[in-house]
Design a protein around this motif. Structure first.
Motif, PDB file in Angstrom:
ATOM      1  N   THR A  37      38.846  45.672  33.164  1.00 37.27           N
ATOM      2  CA  THR A  37      39.437  44.334  33.144  1.00 37.27           C
ATOM      3  C   THR A  37      40.938  44.395  32.872  1.00 37.27           C
ATOM      4  O   THR A  37      41.741  43.782  33.581  1.00 37.27           O
ATOM      5  CB  THR A  37      38.753  43.456  32.079  1.00 37.27           C
ATOM      6  OG1 THR A  37      37.357  43.388  32.364  1.00 37.27           O
ATOM      7  CG2 THR A  37      39.334  42.060  32.053  1.00 37.27           C
ATOM      8  N   VAL A  38      41.323  45.146  31.849  1.00 39.98           N
ATOM      9  CA  VAL A  38      42.736  45.268  31.507  1.00 39.98           C
ATOM     10  C   VAL A  38      43.508  45.955  32.629  1.00 39.98           C
ATOM     11  O   VAL A  38      44.602  45.516  33.003  1.00 39.98           O
ATOM     12  CB  VAL A  38      42.916  46.022  30.166  1.00 39.98           C
ATOM     13  CG1 VAL A  38      44.369  46.341  29.903  1.00 39.98           C
ATOM     14  CG2 VAL A  38      42.329  45.214  29.025  1.00 39.98           C
ATOM     15  N   TYR A  39      42.947  47.009  33.168  1.00 38.94           N
ATOM     16  CA  TYR A  39      43.590  47.733  34.276  1.00 38.94           C
ATOM     17  C   TYR A  39      43.809  46.798  35.468  1.00 38.94           C
ATOM     18  O   TYR A  39      44.895  46.763  36.042  1.00 38.94           O
ATOM     19  CB  TYR A  39      42.733  48.933  34.679  1.00 38.94           C
ATOM     20  CG  TYR A  39      43.264  49.687  35.862  1.00 38.94           C
ATOM     21  CD1 TYR A  39      44.330  50.569  35.721  1.00 38.94           C
ATOM     22  CD2 TYR A  39      42.707  49.532  37.123  1.00 38.94           C
ATOM     23  CE1 TYR A  39      44.837  51.272  36.813  1.00 38.94           C
ATOM     24  CE2 TYR A  39      43.197  50.220  38.213  1.00 38.94           C
ATOM     25  CZ  TYR A  39      44.255  51.097  38.054  1.00 38.94           C
ATOM     26  OH  TYR A  39      44.750  51.779  39.132  1.00 38.94           O
ATOM     27  N   SER A  40      42.802  46.034  35.811  1.00 38.99           N
ATOM     28  CA  SER A  40      42.907  45.111  36.946  1.00 38.99           C
ATOM     29  C   SER A  40      43.974  44.049  36.707  1.00 38.99           C
ATOM     30  O   SER A  40      44.747  43.720  37.614  1.00 38.99           O
ATOM     31  CB  SER A  40      41.567  44.423  37.201  1.00 38.99           C
ATOM     32  OG  SER A  40      40.587  45.365  37.501  1.00 38.99           O
ATOM     33  N   MET A  41      44.038  43.520  35.499  1.00 42.73           N
ATOM     34  CA  MET A  41      45.031  42.496  35.184  1.00 42.73           C
ATOM     35  C   MET A  41      46.448  43.050  35.292  1.00 42.73           C
ATOM     36  O   MET A  41      47.339  42.398  35.851  1.00 42.73           O
ATOM     37  CB  MET A  41      44.782  41.933  33.788  1.00 42.73           C
ATOM     38  CG  MET A  41      43.554  41.070  33.693  1.00 42.73           C
ATOM     39  SD  MET A  41      43.109  40.576  32.025  1.00 42.73           S
ATOM     40  CE  MET A  41      44.613  39.937  31.384  1.00 42.73           C
ATOM     41  N   PHE A  45      49.238  41.932  38.089  1.00 43.50           N
ATOM     42  CA  PHE A  45      50.551  41.430  37.694  1.00 43.50           C
ATOM     43  C   PHE A  45      51.660  42.254  38.345  1.00 43.50           C
ATOM     44  O   PHE A  45      52.622  41.704  38.876  1.00 43.50           O
ATOM     45  CB  PHE A  45      50.715  41.457  36.178  1.00 43.50           C
ATOM     46  CG  PHE A  45      52.128  41.181  35.755  1.00 43.50           C
ATOM     47  CD1 PHE A  45      52.628  39.891  35.783  1.00 43.50           C
ATOM     48  CD2 PHE A  45      52.961  42.214  35.354  1.00 43.50           C
ATOM     49  CE1 PHE A  45      53.935  39.631  35.418  1.00 43.50           C
ATOM     50  CE2 PHE A  45      54.267  41.964  34.991  1.00 43.50           C
ATOM     51  CZ  PHE A  45      54.762  40.672  35.027  1.00 43.50           C
ATOM     52  N   TYR A  46      51.523  43.553  38.314  1.00 45.18           N
ATOM     53  CA  TYR A  46      52.554  44.439  38.867  1.00 45.18           C
ATOM     54  C   TYR A  46      52.791  44.154  40.344  1.00 45.18           C
ATOM     55  O   TYR A  46      53.915  43.974  40.781  1.00 45.18           O
ATOM     56  CB  TYR A  46      52.152  45.899  38.662  1.00 45.18           C
ATOM     57  CG  TYR A  46      53.115  46.861  39.292  1.00 45.18           C
ATOM     58  CD1 TYR A  46      54.363  47.086  38.737  1.00 45.18           C
ATOM     59  CD2 TYR A  46      52.783  47.546  40.453  1.00 45.18           C
ATOM     60  CE1 TYR A  46      55.262  47.964  39.324  1.00 45.18           C
ATOM     61  CE2 TYR A  46      53.668  48.425  41.039  1.00 45.18           C
ATOM     62  CZ  TYR A  46      54.906  48.630  40.469  1.00 45.18           C
ATOM     63  OH  TYR A  46      55.776  49.492  41.060  1.00 45.18           O
ATOM     64  N   PHE A  47      51.724  44.077  41.125  1.00 50.38           N
ATOM     65  CA  PHE A  47      51.885  43.909  42.561  1.00 50.38           C
ATOM     66  C   PHE A  47      52.249  42.484  42.945  1.00 50.38           C
ATOM     67  O   PHE A  47      52.974  42.265  43.908  1.00 50.38           O
ATOM     68  CB  PHE A  47      50.646  44.394  43.307  1.00 50.38           C
ATOM     69  CG  PHE A  47      50.552  45.892  43.324  1.00 50.38           C
ATOM     70  CD1 PHE A  47      51.456  46.638  44.050  1.00 50.38           C
ATOM     71  CD2 PHE A  47      49.588  46.553  42.587  1.00 50.38           C
ATOM     72  CE1 PHE A  47      51.400  48.031  44.059  1.00 50.38           C
ATOM     73  CE2 PHE A  47      49.517  47.939  42.581  1.00 50.38           C
ATOM     74  CZ  PHE A  47      50.422  48.670  43.318  1.00 50.38           C
ATOM     75  N   VAL A  48      51.768  41.482  42.215  1.00 47.93           N
ATOM     76  CA  VAL A  48      52.148  40.097  42.510  1.00 47.93           C
ATOM     77  C   VAL A  48      53.616  39.888  42.183  1.00 47.93           C
ATOM     78  O   VAL A  48      54.353  39.278  42.953  1.00 47.93           O
ATOM     79  CB  VAL A  48      51.252  39.105  41.738  1.00 47.93           C
ATOM     80  CG1 VAL A  48      51.809  37.693  41.804  1.00 47.93           C
ATOM     81  CG2 VAL A  48      49.842  39.140  42.295  1.00 47.93           C
TER      82      VAL A  48
END
Length: 58
Positions: A37-41, A45-48
């Protein structure tokens, strides 16, 4: 010079470290739901932010 600036940015370093840790945890079978979950968030954020052109550094 621009490539070096990108590589040394905090977002890039965090993304690389988290990807290495995620890969290791997946290979050893110790990945937890919370970590995914944390990794996905963080990756989202990084790519958006990168796609929108935001200048969130450090």
């Amino acid at each position: 010079m621009e490539l070096l600036k990108k590589v040394l940015s905090a977002r890039y370093i965090i993304a690389i470290i988290l990807t290495i840790v995620f890969s290791y945890k997946e290979l050893t079978g110790t990945t937890s739901t919370e970590f995914i979950t944390v990794y996905s968030m963080i990756m989202t954020f990084y790519f958006v932010a990168k796609k929108r052109g935001d200048s969130v550094e450090n």
